[in-house]
Design an enzyme around this catalytic site. Structure first.
Site, short mmCIF file in Angstrom:
data_model
loop_
_atom_site.label_atom_id
_atom_site.label_comp_id
_atom_site.label_asym_id
_atom_site.label_seq_id
_atom_site.Cartn_x
_atom_site.Cartn_y
_atom_site.Cartn_z
N ASN A 162 0.80 -1.22 0.00
CA ASN A 162 0.00 0.00 0.00
C ASN A 162 0.84 1.28 0.00
OD1 ASN A 162 0.82 -0.42 2.62
ND2 ASN A 162 -1.04 0.35 3.54
N CYS A 163 2.14 1.16 -0.21
CA CYS A 163 3.03 2.32 -0.27
C CYS A 163 3.02 2.87 -1.71
CB CYS A 163 4.44 1.92 0.13
SG CYS A 163 5.68 3.21 -0.10
N ASP A 164 2.74 4.16 -1.85
CA ASP A 164 2.67 4.78 -3.18
C ASP A 164 4.00 4.67 -3.94
OD1 ASP A 164 0.02 5.50 -2.89
OD2 ASP A 164 0.48 7.51 -2.16
#
Length: 113
Positions: free
Chosen positions: A8-10
């Site tokens: 979920n890290c951009d």
């Protein structure tokens, strides 16, 4: 080639998308789900410094106690990163001949194309 990070890290998503768009074969390792070993971190540290790998600007770092934040050296940084993997600057791209920490398209392009 392995891309380490959290799904979920951009920034991890951007790196993953770039690798896929350029047809660069890789395996994604989500260290929250798949885990991380001391051997993984030590292998990365053969190619980069713990100061580069250890993210002092993260929310996770701000959540540490003053005692945990004090007198950080390589051994303490490794222990903290194993306990709190989100302290690792993401993504980490592990290649046969080194590692890249973080994602900058120009750096990936220069190293991988």
């Amino acid at each position: 080639m392995k891309l380490y990070g959290i799904k979920n890290c951009d920034t991890v998503r951007k790196a993953k998308k770039w690798l896929e768009a350029n047809n660069i074969e890789h395996t994604f390792v989500d260290f929250r789900v798949d885990g991380l070993t001391q051997a993984d971190i030590e292998a990365w540290l053969e190619h980069t410094s713990w100061e580069t790998l250890f993210n002092k600007r993260s929310t996770s770092f701000r959540g540490l106690t003053d005692e945990q934040k004090a007198d950080i050296d390589q051994a303490k940084a490794i222990a903290l990163m194993l306990e709190h993997p989100t302290l690792i600057k993401r993504p980490v791209l592990a290649m046969a001949d080194g590692v890249m920490v973080g994602f900058k398209e120009a750096d990936y392009q220069g190293a991988l194309l």
